[in-house]
Design a protein around this motif. Structure first.
Motif, PDB file in Angstrom:
ATOM      1  N   LYS A 109       6.418  13.367  16.297  1.00  0.00           N
ATOM      2  CA  LYS A 109       6.490  11.925  16.058  1.00  0.00           C
ATOM      3  C   LYS A 109       5.346  11.397  15.203  1.00  0.00           C
ATOM      4  O   LYS A 109       5.501  10.380  14.518  1.00  0.00           O
ATOM      5  CB  LYS A 109       6.478  11.173  17.401  1.00  0.00           C
ATOM      6  N   ASN A 245       1.234   6.491  13.206  1.00  0.00           N
ATOM      7  CA  ASN A 245       1.166   5.688  14.436  1.00  0.00           C
ATOM      8  C   ASN A 245      -0.229   5.625  15.050  1.00  0.00           C
ATOM      9  O   ASN A 245      -0.441   6.055  16.185  1.00  0.00           O
ATOM     10  CB  ASN A 245       2.159   6.223  15.465  1.00  0.00           C
ATOM     11  N   ARG A 249       0.123   3.428  20.485  1.00  0.00           N
ATOM     12  CA  ARG A 249       1.560   3.593  20.268  1.00  0.00           C
ATOM     13  C   ARG A 249       1.937   5.062  20.154  1.00  0.00           C
ATOM     14  O   ARG A 249       3.004   5.481  20.617  1.00  0.00           O
ATOM     15  CB  ARG A 249       1.966   2.844  18.991  1.00  0.00           C
ATOM     16  N   ALA A 253       4.495   6.837  23.067  1.00  0.00           N
ATOM     17  CA  ALA A 253       5.839   7.314  22.741  1.00  0.00           C
ATOM     18  C   ALA A 253       6.101   8.680  23.368  1.00  0.00           C
ATOM     19  O   ALA A 253       7.225   8.979  23.797  1.00  0.00           O
ATOM     20  CB  ALA A 253       6.018   7.389  21.223  1.00  0.00           C
ATOM     21  N   CYS A 254       5.056   9.496  23.451  1.00  0.00           N
ATOM     22  CA  CYS A 254       5.198  10.813  24.084  1.00  0.00           C
ATOM     23  C   CYS A 254       5.324  10.675  25.593  1.00  0.00           C
ATOM     24  O   CYS A 254       6.118  11.380  26.228  1.00  0.00           O
ATOM     25  CB  CYS A 254       3.997  11.688  23.731  1.00  0.00           C
ATOM     26  N   THR A 256       6.674   8.277  27.114  1.00  0.00           N
ATOM     27  CA  THR A 256       8.047   7.823  27.377  1.00  0.00           C
ATOM     28  C   THR A 256       8.992   9.009  27.486  1.00  0.00           C
ATOM     29  O   THR A 256       9.874   9.046  28.355  1.00  0.00           O
ATOM     30  CB  THR A 256       8.515   6.868  26.269  1.00  0.00           C
ATOM     31  N   GLU A 257       8.816  10.008  26.635  1.00  0.00           N
ATOM     32  CA  GLU A 257       9.656  11.204  26.697  1.00  0.00           C
ATOM     33  C   GLU A 257       9.440  11.952  28.014  1.00  0.00           C
ATOM     34  O   GLU A 257      10.383  12.417  28.655  1.00  0.00           O
ATOM     35  CB  GLU A 257       9.349  12.126  25.516  1.00  0.00           C
ATOM     36  N   ASN A 329      12.670   0.119  26.348  1.00  0.00           N
ATOM     37  CA  ASN A 329      11.548   0.822  26.977  1.00  0.00           C
ATOM     38  C   ASN A 329      11.457   0.573  28.477  1.00  0.00           C
ATOM     39  O   ASN A 329      11.115   1.488  29.246  1.00  0.00           O
ATOM     40  CB  ASN A 329      10.236   0.415  26.305  1.00  0.00           C
TER      41      ASN A 329
END
Length: 400
Positions: A109, A245, A249, A253-254, A256-257, A329
């Motif tokens: 990402k 990024n 942020r 994002a990681c 969230t995975e 999210n």
């Protein structure tokens, strides 16, 4: 007809043949390689590293990423795989999460094309194990307070600081480390807090000044590996920084995975615990009758199975939304908060069906419950996800 007696709603009918094939291949691996050995691994606090190449061969590392040797599986397929792995043990599900959802996702990402080409294929094949360093001894739920820092000296970055609770760090070949960088060094002036901005760095673990030590005497996640990392003037080339990024942020994002995988994984722990309790109750006799014939035992089994069905439907709804590109999210917080705290209660209740035998390694519920103490904490505590959802409902930020 579902293969699991706890599937009272025939949720299995909602999956495609391809999704079921992924599930069944991972379940077969768990039955063959994990279940016969997990009690000893947990007791002896052993991460069975011999399983890592087999996990890679199954396509589990970075399985939800596309290209670079990754399997490119759907969110639902990934979720089903995580459910089956955690039915074996959450510590071994965490291996896949750290490697794929955290370390590989961070590069995927936020990295340059050159970085992706260099690292991701070897990580997907299991040739290189990765770790993801965000949490610190004094910065867990509030990563913006991290103290680890990097600054430019000529054409190099110099990294100093400490990380804690970093999965796989002592066996990893590469680490993705998040550090505060002076905004002028980062190339993002005006975007940093107190003149600094959080940036990610790719750090080969054989770099001088990098040391990782396993955390000992854990009461949870014993068949896995969490470490402390120290950075003492670790020198990195200019291109070690992840270019995309800047700020939190990138790591969020990681996370969230990883949180998404927990939504499914927690239900694997819960299902395995209830099915162990059900089998035991049907075989164990008390007062001349099997435990399963008593009303109180049936009530426990029914209540637990209902909660599993609700948690699995929640996971499926979120997975379908993720595949459709309609996910928001806050939905991840709904799933992580609900399923982690529900699963731990299910596992504890399942243990009561087993009586005194339930505290031994012969049966999985208490091991799962102990692991879920960690699952409930990492990738966002109950409190953090509650405040995320509170902000969604009210529009008010209550974190401070």
């Amino acid at each position: 007809m579902s293969k699991h007696p706890t599937d009272l709603l025939n949720i299995e009918s909602q999956f495609t043949d391809t999704e079921l094939d992924v599930r069944d291949r991972v379940a077969e691996f768990v039955d063959r390689r994990i279940r016969p050995n997990i009690a000893e691994w947990f007791d002896q606090a052993i991460l069975p590293t011999e399983l890592l190449p087999e996990m890679a061969e199954l396509g589990l590392f970075g399985m939800h990423l596309n290209g670079y040797g990754c399997a490119g599986r759907s969110a639902v397929e990934y979720g089903l795989a995580m459910q089956e792995l955690e039915a074996g043990d959450a510590g071994l599900r965490t291996v896949v999460s750290v490697q794929g959802s955290l370390a590989m996702s961070a590069i995927y990402k936020n990295g340059s094309e050159e970085q992706k080409q260099k690292w991701l294929p070897k990580m997907a094949s299991g040739e290189i194990i990765g770790c993801f360093g965000l949490t610190e001894p004094t910065a867990g739920s509030d990563p913006s307070s991290m103290l680890t820092n990097a600054h430019k000296e000529g054409d190099e970055w110099v990294l100093n600081g400490h990380k804690r609770w970093i999965g796989l760090a002592s066996i990893a070949g590469v680490a993705v480390i998040w550090a505060k960088v002076p905004a002028e060094d980062s190339g993002t002036p005006g975007h940093g807090k107190d003149g600094h901005v959080v940036r990610g760095f790719i750090v080969p673990t054989d770099t001088p000044g990098f040391t990782a030590e396993p955390i000992q005497q854990k009461l949870s996640m014993r068949a896995s590996l969490q470490c402390t990392i120290d950075f003492d003037n670790v020198r990195l080339p200019a291109d070690a920084i992840l270019p995309e990024n800047p700020g939190l942020r990138g790591p969020f994002a990681c996370l969230t995975e990883a949180r998404y995988g927990i939504i499914w994984g927690a239900m694997g722990s819960a299902r395995d615990s209830v099915e162990a309790a059900l089998d035991y109750a049907q075989e164990r006799e008390q007062f001349g009758r099997p435990l399963s014939s008593y009303q109180l035992t049936q009530k426990k089994l029914v209540d637990m199975s209902l909660e599993i069905n609700k948690g699995q439907l929640l996971a499926l709804r979120i997975g379908r939304a993720k595949d459709e590109g309609t996910i928001e999210n806050h939905m991840i917080s709904v799933g992580k908060l609900n399923n982690a705290r529900t699963a731990i209660e299910i596992c504890r209740e399942a243990r009561t069906v087993l009586g005194g035998n339930g505290i031994t390694g012969d049966y999985p519920p208490l091991r799962h419950a102990n692991n879920l103490e960690s699952v409930r904490t990492y990738e966002g505590t109950d409190e953090v996800h509650t405040l995320i959802l509170g902000q969604k409902l009210t529009g008010q930020n209550a974190f401070r």
